[in-house]
Write a protein that holds these residues in place. Sequence first.
Motif, PDB file in Angstrom:
ATOM      1  N   TRP A  60    -110.172  35.193 -47.701  1.00  0.00           N
ATOM      2  CA  TRP A  60    -109.871  34.161 -46.710  1.00  0.00           C
ATOM      3  C   TRP A  60    -111.126  33.728 -45.973  1.00  0.00           C
ATOM      4  CZ3 TRP A  60    -105.518  37.796 -44.790  1.00  0.00           C
ATOM      5  CH2 TRP A  60    -104.433  37.743 -45.677  1.00  0.00           C
ATOM      6  N   ILE A  61    -111.957  34.699 -45.596  1.00  0.00           N
ATOM      7  CA  ILE A  61    -113.186  34.382 -44.866  1.00  0.00           C
ATOM      8  C   ILE A  61    -114.115  33.547 -45.740  1.00  0.00           C
ATOM      9  CG2 ILE A  61    -115.291  35.419 -43.921  1.00  0.00           C
ATOM     10  CD1 ILE A  61    -113.440  37.627 -42.748  1.00  0.00           C
ATOM     11  N   ALA A  62    -114.222  33.877 -47.029  1.00  0.00           N
ATOM     12  CA  ALA A  62    -115.066  33.099 -47.940  1.00  0.00           C
ATOM     13  C   ALA A  62    -114.567  31.662 -48.044  1.00  0.00           C
ATOM     14  CB  ALA A  62    -115.103  33.756 -49.311  1.00  0.00           C
ATOM     15  N   ARG A  63    -113.252  31.476 -48.116  1.00  0.00           N
ATOM     16  CA  ARG A  63    -112.685  30.127 -48.203  1.00  0.00           C
ATOM     17  C   ARG A  63    -112.934  29.333 -46.920  1.00  0.00           C
ATOM     18  NH1 ARG A  63    -106.778  31.462 -50.877  1.00  0.00           N
ATOM     19  NH2 ARG A  63    -107.483  31.611 -53.037  1.00  0.00           N
ATOM     20  N   ILE A  64    -112.740  29.990 -45.775  1.00  0.00           N
ATOM     21  CA  ILE A  64    -112.978  29.309 -44.494  1.00  0.00           C
ATOM     22  C   ILE A  64    -114.436  28.913 -44.391  1.00  0.00           C
ATOM     23  CG2 ILE A  64    -112.968  29.580 -41.985  1.00  0.00           C
ATOM     24  CD1 ILE A  64    -110.617  31.615 -42.444  1.00  0.00           C
ATOM     25  N   ASN A  65    -115.332  29.814 -44.745  1.00  0.00           N
ATOM     26  CA  ASN A  65    -116.764  29.547 -44.670  1.00  0.00           C
ATOM     27  C   ASN A  65    -117.130  28.356 -45.552  1.00  0.00           C
ATOM     28  OD1 ASN A  65    -119.378  29.998 -43.767  1.00  0.00           O
ATOM     29  ND2 ASN A  65    -119.849  31.363 -45.457  1.00  0.00           N
ATOM     30  N   ALA A  66    -116.563  28.298 -46.765  1.00  0.00           N
ATOM     31  CA  ALA A  66    -116.839  27.170 -47.655  1.00  0.00           C
ATOM     32  C   ALA A  66    -116.354  25.863 -47.033  1.00  0.00           C
ATOM     33  CB  ALA A  66    -116.177  27.399 -49.003  1.00  0.00           C
ATOM     34  N   GLY A  67    -115.173  25.910 -46.431  1.00  0.00           N
ATOM     35  CA  GLY A  67    -114.637  24.711 -45.789  1.00  0.00           C
ATOM     36  C   GLY A  67    -115.480  24.265 -44.608  1.00  0.00           C
ATOM     37  N   VAL A  68    -115.939  25.224 -43.806  1.00  0.00           N
ATOM     38  CA  VAL A  68    -116.755  24.893 -42.631  1.00  0.00           C
ATOM     39  C   VAL A  68    -118.105  24.336 -43.063  1.00  0.00           C
ATOM     40  CG1 VAL A  68    -117.963  25.874 -40.644  1.00  0.00           C
ATOM     41  CG2 VAL A  68    -115.608  26.515 -41.096  1.00  0.00           C
ATOM     42  N   GLU A  74    -124.437  20.449 -36.350  1.00  0.00           N
ATOM     43  CA  GLU A  74    -125.405  21.324 -35.675  1.00  0.00           C
ATOM     44  C   GLU A  74    -124.742  22.403 -34.823  1.00  0.00           C
ATOM     45  OE1 GLU A  74    -124.369  17.937 -33.171  1.00  0.00           O
ATOM     46  OE2 GLU A  74    -125.304  17.970 -35.140  1.00  0.00           O
ATOM     47  N   LYS A  75    -123.542  22.148 -34.316  1.00  0.00           N
ATOM     48  CA  LYS A  75    -122.878  23.154 -33.476  1.00  0.00           C
ATOM     49  C   LYS A  75    -122.090  24.170 -34.298  1.00  0.00           C
ATOM     50  CE  LYS A  75    -122.505  20.947 -29.046  1.00  0.00           C
ATOM     51  NZ  LYS A  75    -121.678  20.839 -27.873  1.00  0.00           N
ATOM     52  N   VAL A  76    -121.512  23.737 -35.409  1.00  0.00           N
ATOM     53  CA  VAL A  76    -120.690  24.620 -36.240  1.00  0.00           C
ATOM     54  C   VAL A  76    -121.227  24.584 -37.677  1.00  0.00           C
ATOM     55  CG1 VAL A  76    -118.358  25.168 -37.017  1.00  0.00           C
ATOM     56  CG2 VAL A  76    -118.682  24.131 -34.791  1.00  0.00           C
ATOM     57  N   PRO A  77    -122.321  25.339 -37.933  1.00  0.00           N
ATOM     58  CA  PRO A  77    -122.883  25.310 -39.296  1.00  0.00           C
ATOM     59  C   PRO A  77    -122.213  26.294 -40.255  1.00  0.00           C
ATOM     60  CG  PRO A  77    -124.288  26.597 -37.872  1.00  0.00           C
ATOM     61  CD  PRO A  77    -123.163  26.069 -37.008  1.00  0.00           C
ATOM     62  N   ASN A  78    -121.535  27.316 -39.716  1.00  0.00           N
ATOM     63  CA  ASN A  78    -120.998  28.354 -40.603  1.00  0.00           C
ATOM     64  C   ASN A  78    -119.756  29.013 -39.997  1.00  0.00           C
ATOM     65  OD1 ASN A  78    -121.960  30.027 -38.615  1.00  0.00           O
ATOM     66  ND2 ASN A  78    -123.758  30.666 -39.747  1.00  0.00           N
ATOM     67  N   TYR A  79    -119.224  29.989 -40.724  1.00  0.00           N
ATOM     68  CA  TYR A  79    -117.979  30.657 -40.369  1.00  0.00           C
ATOM     69  C   TYR A  79    -118.028  31.307 -38.985  1.00  0.00           C
ATOM     70  CZ  TYR A  79    -114.586  34.465 -40.304  1.00  0.00           C
ATOM     71  OH  TYR A  79    -113.612  35.334 -39.930  1.00  0.00           O
ATOM     72  N   SER A  80    -119.099  32.066 -38.723  1.00  0.00           N
ATOM     73  CA  SER A  80    -119.123  32.848 -37.484  1.00  0.00           C
ATOM     74  C   SER A  80    -119.128  31.940 -36.248  1.00  0.00           C
ATOM     75  CB  SER A  80    -120.309  33.812 -37.465  1.00  0.00           C
ATOM     76  OG  SER A  80    -121.512  33.101 -37.499  1.00  0.00           O
ATOM     77  N   LEU A  98    -105.825  29.842 -41.659  1.00  0.00           N
ATOM     78  CA  LEU A  98    -107.015  28.977 -41.656  1.00  0.00           C
ATOM     79  C   LEU A  98    -107.452  28.661 -43.084  1.00  0.00           C
ATOM     80  CD1 LEU A  98    -109.249  30.401 -38.794  1.00  0.00           C
ATOM     81  CD2 LEU A  98    -108.292  28.108 -38.936  1.00  0.00           C
ATOM     82  N   SER A  99    -107.423  29.650 -43.962  1.00  0.00           N
ATOM     83  CA  SER A  99    -107.848  29.404 -45.339  1.00  0.00           C
ATOM     84  C   SER A  99    -106.867  28.476 -46.047  1.00  0.00           C
ATOM     85  CB  SER A  99    -108.006  30.708 -46.110  1.00  0.00           C
ATOM     86  OG  SER A  99    -106.766  31.231 -46.490  1.00  0.00           O
ATOM     87  N   GLU A 100    -105.581  28.615 -45.770  1.00  0.00           N
ATOM     88  CA  GLU A 100    -104.589  27.713 -46.374  1.00  0.00           C
ATOM     89  C   GLU A 100    -104.793  26.285 -45.880  1.00  0.00           C
ATOM     90  OE1 GLU A 100    -102.260  28.270 -48.756  1.00  0.00           O
ATOM     91  OE2 GLU A 100    -103.137  30.259 -48.950  1.00  0.00           O
ATOM     92  N   ILE A 101    -105.087  26.139 -44.582  1.00  0.00           N
ATOM     93  CA  ILE A 101    -105.341  24.805 -44.030  1.00  0.00           C
ATOM     94  C   ILE A 101    -106.598  24.214 -44.664  1.00  0.00           C
ATOM     95  CG2 ILE A 101    -105.975  23.551 -41.925  1.00  0.00           C
ATOM     96  CD1 ILE A 101    -104.186  25.598 -40.406  1.00  0.00           C
ATOM     97  N   ALA A 102    -107.639  25.029 -44.826  1.00  0.00           N
ATOM     98  CA  ALA A 102    -108.886  24.552 -45.425  1.00  0.00           C
ATOM     99  C   ALA A 102    -108.654  24.048 -46.845  1.00  0.00           C
ATOM    100  CB  ALA A 102    -109.926  25.664 -45.434  1.00  0.00           C
ATOM    101  N   ILE A 103    -107.746  24.703 -47.590  1.00  0.00           N
ATOM    102  CA  ILE A 103    -107.475  24.303 -48.971  1.00  0.00           C
ATOM    103  C   ILE A 103    -106.561  23.083 -49.023  1.00  0.00           C
ATOM    104  CG2 ILE A 103    -106.293  25.023 -51.099  1.00  0.00           C
ATOM    105  CD1 ILE A 103    -107.187  27.901 -50.377  1.00  0.00           C
ATOM    106  N   ALA A 104    -105.459  23.120 -48.265  1.00  0.00           N
ATOM    107  CA  ALA A 104    -104.385  22.146 -48.449  1.00  0.00           C
ATOM    108  C   ALA A 104    -104.475  20.931 -47.528  1.00  0.00           C
ATOM    109  CB  ALA A 104    -103.042  22.842 -48.242  1.00  0.00           C
ATOM    110  N   ASP A 105    -105.069  21.075 -46.345  1.00  0.00           N
ATOM    111  CA  ASP A 105    -105.033  19.995 -45.349  1.00  0.00           C
ATOM    112  C   ASP A 105    -106.441  19.741 -44.819  1.00  0.00           C
ATOM    113  OD1 ASP A 105    -104.332  18.175 -43.420  1.00  0.00           O
ATOM    114  OD2 ASP A 105    -103.438  19.645 -42.058  1.00  0.00           O
ATOM    115  N   ALA A 106    -107.198  18.923 -45.530  1.00  0.00           N
ATOM    116  CA  ALA A 106    -108.599  18.679 -45.170  1.00  0.00           C
ATOM    117  C   ALA A 106    -108.721  18.029 -43.786  1.00  0.00           C
ATOM    118  CB  ALA A 106    -109.263  17.810 -46.228  1.00  0.00           C
ATOM    119  N   GLU A 107    -107.829  17.101 -43.478  1.00  0.00           N
ATOM    120  CA  GLU A 107    -107.897  16.413 -42.179  1.00  0.00           C
ATOM    121  C   GLU A 107    -107.599  17.378 -41.027  1.00  0.00           C
ATOM    122  OE1 GLU A 107    -108.984  13.309 -41.546  1.00  0.00           O
ATOM    123  OE2 GLU A 107    -109.492  13.349 -43.681  1.00  0.00           O
TER     124      GLU A 107
END
Length: 120
Positions: A60-68, A74-80, A98-107
């Motif tokens: 899940w963290i890897a998916r969220i990080n990829a989405g972010v 400049e304020k939100v460059p990565n997962y942390s 969060l990972s499901e939202i990152a995959i299914a709902d881009a907006e």
Amino acid sequence: MRVTNAAASRERRRRRLKLARGFYGARSKQFRLATEAVDRAQRIATWHRKLRKRDFRQLWIARINAGVRALANEKVPNYSRFIEGLNKAGIEINRKMLSEIAIADAEGFKALVEKAAAAL
């Protein structure tokens, strides 16, 4: 006459051998080997149930990080930094969702990233 408790012993052995079905060679046929194999298998199964939880959180963290990173600014460059922003914004949502939202709902995910950036 000697009492052997044969019925209960036979049932106990039958149950243990049933658990060992599918094991290789004598481990599925001989009671002593089956007992050792089943005990070890159950011990490892318990351990793997705990590992599975770790593995899913990591995914899940890897998916969220990829989405972010795809929406990075400049304020939100990565997962942390994203998680830090969500916490400061008071948004409580678990990593699985969060990972499901990152995959299914881009907006929807983009809106979360913007809220996290605004809170930082």
